[in-house]
Design a protein around this motif. Structure first.
Motif, PDB file in Angstrom:
ATOM      1  N   LEU A  93      34.114 -25.533 -36.469  1.00 23.02           N
ATOM      2  CA  LEU A  93      35.348 -25.644 -35.691  1.00 23.02           C
ATOM      3  C   LEU A  93      36.263 -24.457 -35.971  1.00 23.02           C
ATOM      4  CD1 LEU A  93      37.086 -27.406 -33.768  1.00 23.02           C
ATOM      5  CD2 LEU A  93      38.167 -28.345 -35.820  1.00 23.02           C
ATOM      6  N   PHE A  94      36.362 -24.045 -37.225  1.00 24.71           N
ATOM      7  CA  PHE A  94      37.189 -22.901 -37.590  1.00 24.71           C
ATOM      8  C   PHE A  94      36.719 -21.646 -36.855  1.00 24.71           C
ATOM      9  CE2 PHE A  94      38.227 -19.265 -40.352  1.00 24.71           C
ATOM     10  CZ  PHE A  94      39.603 -19.435 -40.483  1.00 24.71           C
ATOM     11  N   GLN A  95      35.424 -21.433 -36.840  1.00 20.89           N
ATOM     12  CA  GLN A  95      34.868 -20.272 -36.142  1.00 20.89           C
ATOM     13  C   GLN A  95      35.169 -20.329 -34.651  1.00 20.89           C
ATOM     14  OE1 GLN A  95      30.806 -20.919 -37.867  1.00 20.89           O
ATOM     15  NE2 GLN A  95      30.862 -18.727 -38.241  1.00 20.89           N
ATOM     16  N   LEU A  96      35.069 -21.520 -34.077  1.00 26.58           N
ATOM     17  CA  LEU A  96      35.323 -21.682 -32.651  1.00 26.58           C
ATOM     18  C   LEU A  96      36.772 -21.383 -32.308  1.00 26.58           C
ATOM     19  CD1 LEU A  96      34.244 -22.659 -29.870  1.00 26.58           C
ATOM     20  CD2 LEU A  96      34.913 -24.962 -30.546  1.00 26.58           C
ATOM     21  N   VAL A  97      37.694 -21.890 -33.130  1.00 26.15           N
ATOM     22  CA  VAL A  97      39.121 -21.693 -32.851  1.00 26.15           C
ATOM     23  C   VAL A  97      39.524 -20.227 -33.002  1.00 26.15           C
ATOM     24  CG1 VAL A  97      41.472 -22.237 -33.599  1.00 26.15           C
ATOM     25  CG2 VAL A  97      39.775 -24.058 -33.427  1.00 26.15           C
ATOM     26  N   ILE A  98      39.053 -19.566 -34.068  1.00 26.73           N
ATOM     27  CA  ILE A  98      39.461 -18.158 -34.238  1.00 26.73           C
ATOM     28  C   ILE A  98      38.836 -17.273 -33.159  1.00 26.73           C
ATOM     29  CG2 ILE A  98      39.921 -18.358 -36.705  1.00 26.73           C
ATOM     30  CD1 ILE A  98      37.270 -16.971 -37.273  1.00 26.73           C
ATOM     31  N   LYS A  99      37.698 -17.704 -32.638  1.00 31.00           N
ATOM     32  CA  LYS A  99      37.089 -16.967 -31.524  1.00 31.00           C
ATOM     33  C   LYS A  99      37.919 -17.148 -30.263  1.00 31.00           C
ATOM     34  CE  LYS A  99      32.863 -16.626 -28.755  1.00 31.00           C
ATOM     35  NZ  LYS A  99      31.500 -17.178 -28.524  1.00 31.00           N
ATOM     36  N   ASN A 100      38.333 -18.388 -29.998  1.00 31.08           N
ATOM     37  CA  ASN A 100      39.125 -18.676 -28.795  1.00 31.08           C
ATOM     38  C   ASN A 100      40.514 -18.061 -28.844  1.00 31.08           C
ATOM     39  OD1 ASN A 100      37.131 -20.100 -27.467  1.00 31.08           O
ATOM     40  ND2 ASN A 100      37.808 -22.092 -28.213  1.00 31.08           N
ATOM     41  N   GLN A 101      41.075 -17.955 -30.068  1.00 32.14           N
ATOM     42  CA  GLN A 101      42.438 -17.445 -30.156  1.00 32.14           C
ATOM     43  C   GLN A 101      42.526 -15.966 -29.815  1.00 32.14           C
ATOM     44  OE1 GLN A 101      44.040 -15.315 -32.558  1.00 32.14           O
ATOM     45  NE2 GLN A 101      42.203 -14.806 -33.712  1.00 32.14           N
ATOM     46  N   ARG A 102      41.396 -15.305 -29.748  1.00 30.15           N
ATOM     47  CA  ARG A 102      41.397 -13.900 -29.341  1.00 30.15           C
ATOM     48  C   ARG A 102      41.635 -13.764 -27.836  1.00 30.15           C
ATOM     49  NH1 ARG A 102      42.268 -11.490 -34.109  1.00 30.15           N
ATOM     50  NH2 ARG A 102      40.758 -12.170 -35.674  1.00 30.15           N
ATOM     51  N   LYS A 103      41.371 -14.860 -27.116  1.00 27.99           N
ATOM     52  CA  LYS A 103      41.596 -14.835 -25.680  1.00 27.99           C
ATOM     53  C   LYS A 103      43.098 -14.792 -25.414  1.00 27.99           C
ATOM     54  CE  LYS A 103      37.437 -17.595 -24.835  1.00 27.99           C
ATOM     55  NZ  LYS A 103      36.905 -18.882 -24.309  1.00 27.99           N
ATOM     56  N   GLN A 104      43.513 -13.931 -24.507  1.00 23.72           N
ATOM     57  CA  GLN A 104      44.937 -13.741 -24.247  1.00 23.72           C
ATOM     58  C   GLN A 104      45.625 -15.027 -23.834  1.00 23.72           C
ATOM     59  OE1 GLN A 104      46.191 -10.762 -25.066  1.00 23.72           O
ATOM     60  NE2 GLN A 104      48.180 -11.772 -24.873  1.00 23.72           N
ATOM     61  N   GLU A 105      44.855 -15.929 -23.190  1.00 27.62           N
ATOM     62  CA  GLU A 105      45.419 -17.200 -22.721  1.00 27.62           C
ATOM     63  C   GLU A 105      45.991 -18.022 -23.866  1.00 27.62           C
ATOM     64  OE1 GLU A 105      43.952 -21.287 -20.442  1.00 27.62           O
ATOM     65  OE2 GLU A 105      42.523 -19.677 -20.838  1.00 27.62           O
ATOM     66  N   TYR A 106      45.375 -17.908 -25.065  1.00 29.15           N
ATOM     67  CA  TYR A 106      45.778 -18.735 -26.205  1.00 29.15           C
ATOM     68  C   TYR A 106      46.462 -17.947 -27.322  1.00 29.15           C
ATOM     69  CZ  TYR A 106      42.472 -22.009 -24.075  1.00 29.15           C
ATOM     70  OH  TYR A 106      41.809 -22.827 -23.215  1.00 29.15           O
ATOM     71  N   LYS A 107      46.199 -16.653 -27.402  1.00 21.27           N
ATOM     72  CA  LYS A 107      46.561 -15.864 -28.580  1.00 21.27           C
ATOM     73  C   LYS A 107      48.024 -16.000 -28.985  1.00 21.27           C
ATOM     74  CE  LYS A 107      46.172 -11.256 -30.595  1.00 21.27           C
ATOM     75  NZ  LYS A 107      45.707  -9.866 -30.380  1.00 21.27           N
ATOM     76  N   ASN A 108      48.936 -15.680 -28.087  1.00 19.69           N
ATOM     77  CA  ASN A 108      50.355 -15.691 -28.443  1.00 19.69           C
ATOM     78  C   ASN A 108      50.891 -17.100 -28.668  1.00 19.69           C
ATOM     79  OD1 ASN A 108      50.589 -12.901 -28.393  1.00 19.69           O
ATOM     80  ND2 ASN A 108      51.090 -12.853 -26.224  1.00 19.69           N
ATOM     81  N   PHE A 109      50.336 -18.067 -27.934  1.00 15.71           N
ATOM     82  CA  PHE A 109      50.777 -19.444 -28.127  1.00 15.71           C
ATOM     83  C   PHE A 109      50.411 -19.925 -29.526  1.00 15.71           C
ATOM     84  CE2 PHE A 109      50.041 -24.061 -27.983  1.00 15.71           C
ATOM     85  CZ  PHE A 109      51.302 -24.483 -27.590  1.00 15.71           C
ATOM     86  N   PHE A 110      49.133 -19.745 -29.917  1.00 16.54           N
ATOM     87  CA  PHE A 110      48.702 -20.120 -31.259  1.00 16.54           C
ATOM     88  C   PHE A 110      49.523 -19.389 -32.316  1.00 16.54           C
ATOM     89  CE2 PHE A 110      44.319 -21.373 -29.611  1.00 16.54           C
ATOM     90  CZ  PHE A 110      44.531 -22.720 -29.846  1.00 16.54           C
ATOM     91  N   LYS A 111      49.766 -18.126 -32.077  1.00 16.44           N
ATOM     92  CA  LYS A 111      50.515 -17.318 -33.040  1.00 16.44           C
ATOM     93  C   LYS A 111      51.910 -17.883 -33.247  1.00 16.44           C
ATOM     94  CE  LYS A 111      51.948 -12.559 -33.994  1.00 16.44           C
ATOM     95  NZ  LYS A 111      51.881 -11.156 -33.524  1.00 16.44           N
ATOM     96  N   ASN A 112      52.592 -18.216 -32.167  1.00 13.14           N
ATOM     97  CA  ASN A 112      53.944 -18.751 -32.278  1.00 13.14           C
ATOM     98  C   ASN A 112      53.971 -20.131 -32.915  1.00 13.14           C
ATOM     99  OD1 ASN A 112      55.370 -16.569 -31.245  1.00 13.14           O
ATOM    100  ND2 ASN A 112      55.112 -17.233 -29.131  1.00 13.14           N
ATOM    101  N   VAL A 113      52.930 -20.923 -32.688  1.00 10.78           N
ATOM    102  CA  VAL A 113      52.868 -22.246 -33.317  1.00 10.78           C
ATOM    103  C   VAL A 113      52.696 -22.118 -34.822  1.00 10.78           C
ATOM    104  CG1 VAL A 113      51.492 -24.352 -33.579  1.00 10.78           C
ATOM    105  CG2 VAL A 113      52.009 -23.491 -31.303  1.00 10.78           C
ATOM    106  N   PHE A 114      51.687 -21.368 -35.247  1.00 10.86           N
ATOM    107  CA  PHE A 114      51.353 -21.318 -36.668  1.00 10.86           C
ATOM    108  C   PHE A 114      52.311 -20.466 -37.499  1.00 10.86           C
ATOM    109  CE2 PHE A 114      47.150 -22.658 -35.040  1.00 10.86           C
ATOM    110  CZ  PHE A 114      46.964 -23.759 -35.864  1.00 10.86           C
ATOM    111  N   LEU A 115      52.789 -19.370 -36.952  1.00 10.71           N
ATOM    112  CA  LEU A 115      53.667 -18.505 -37.736  1.00 10.71           C
ATOM    113  C   LEU A 115      55.088 -19.041 -37.838  1.00 10.71           C
ATOM    114  CD1 LEU A 115      52.621 -14.857 -36.823  1.00 10.71           C
ATOM    115  CD2 LEU A 115      51.904 -16.294 -38.727  1.00 10.71           C
ATOM    116  N   ASN A 116      55.444 -19.975 -36.976  1.00 12.98           N
ATOM    117  CA  ASN A 116      56.791 -20.554 -37.024  1.00 12.98           C
ATOM    118  C   ASN A 116      56.756 -22.014 -37.463  1.00 12.98           C
ATOM    119  OD1 ASN A 116      58.753 -18.411 -35.702  1.00 12.98           O
ATOM    120  ND2 ASN A 116      56.838 -18.364 -34.551  1.00 12.98           N
ATOM    121  N   MET A 117      55.659 -22.382 -38.133  1.00 10.95           N
ATOM    122  CA  MET A 117      55.523 -23.745 -38.620  1.00 10.95           C
ATOM    123  C   MET A 117      56.527 -23.997 -39.750  1.00 10.95           C
ATOM    124  SD  MET A 117      53.614 -26.434 -37.961  1.00 10.95           S
ATOM    125  CE  MET A 117      52.066 -25.818 -37.265  1.00 10.95           C
ATOM    126  N   ASN A 118      57.232 -25.112 -39.676  1.00  9.92           N
ATOM    127  CA  ASN A 118      58.103 -25.526 -40.761  1.00  9.92           C
ATOM    128  C   ASN A 118      57.842 -26.993 -41.064  1.00  9.92           C
ATOM    129  OD1 ASN A 118      59.551 -27.083 -38.821  1.00  9.92           O
ATOM    130  ND2 ASN A 118      60.852 -25.320 -38.354  1.00  9.92           N
TER     131      ASN A 118
END
Length: 205
Positions: A93-118
């Motif tokens: 699952l980890f491999q699948l998610v990091i592969k998908n997050q490279r897609k522009q459709e998900y990249k910035n959304f995932f980035k904003n979710v995880f980097l701004n997690m509190n």
């Protein structure tokens, strides 16, 4: 969760609003996101937005929850394929998610979710996931091969799942925060998983 009126509008209008939200939450993190931008992109009045959602947080949690549900469904399929091996399932699952997050459709959304997690956001997401995905969670627990794990009871199994989810989430943060390649991300993740295996796998495994 959306109000009932959201589910009463056409699928096309739902998709338009969700796409507008994805674009806004990809542009900036939740606390900077603007309802004005979302409704402008979706082409709806502000009053209509509040007929569908309580606020931007409600919309954000719904959107994130949809992603969580899809990942849980993938995880269940993977867990079946791996004959209940929870470690191998998390790795895939980890491999699948990091592969998908490279897609522009998900990249910035995932980035904003995880980097701004509190703490508040993390617990809110956890509550949404647990309350709305109890059946999925129970399915995951039932599929895990307990015979290969050095655990005593159901409570310890749940702790194992919690630990693996926590480690996986933290590694996602590192992927985005340090802009790691897929290879770098997997190498770090695997090192941590191997340490856990030593303590949790029974000797015969």
């Amino acid at each position: 969760m959306p109000k009932q009126t959201f589910f009463q509008i056409s699928k096309e209008k739902q998709d338009t609003l969700i796409q507008a939200a994805k674009e806004e939450f990809s542009r900036v993190p939740l606390h900077e996101a603007s309802i004005a931008n979302i409704i402008k992109s979706a082409g709806i009045p502000r009053g209509s937005f509040y007929q569908y959602f309580e606020d931007k947080e409600d919309l954000f949690y719904y959107l994130t929850n949809q992603l969580i549900q899809r990942n849980n469904e993938r995880f269940i399929t993977i867990l079946k394929d791996k004959n209940g091996d929870i470690f191998e399932a998390f790795i895939e699952l980890f491999q699948l998610v990091i592969k998908n997050q490279r897609k522009q459709e998900y990249k910035n959304f995932f980035k904003n979710v995880f980097l701004n997690m509190n703490y508040k956001l993390e617990n809110k997401l956890a509550d949404h996931m647990y309350e709305n995905k109890k059946k999925q969670y129970q399915s995951i627990l039932a599929l895990i091969n307990r015979d290969q794990l050095n655990i005593k009871n159901e409570e310890e199994l749940q702790q194992v799942v919690k630990i693996l989810r926590s480690i996986t989430s933290q590694n996602f943060v590192h992927v985005f925060g340090q802009d790691l390649t897929n290879e770098e991300a997997l190498r770090t993740y695997m090192a941590q998983i191997e340490l856990l295996k030593r303590g949790l796998y029974k000797k015969e495994y």
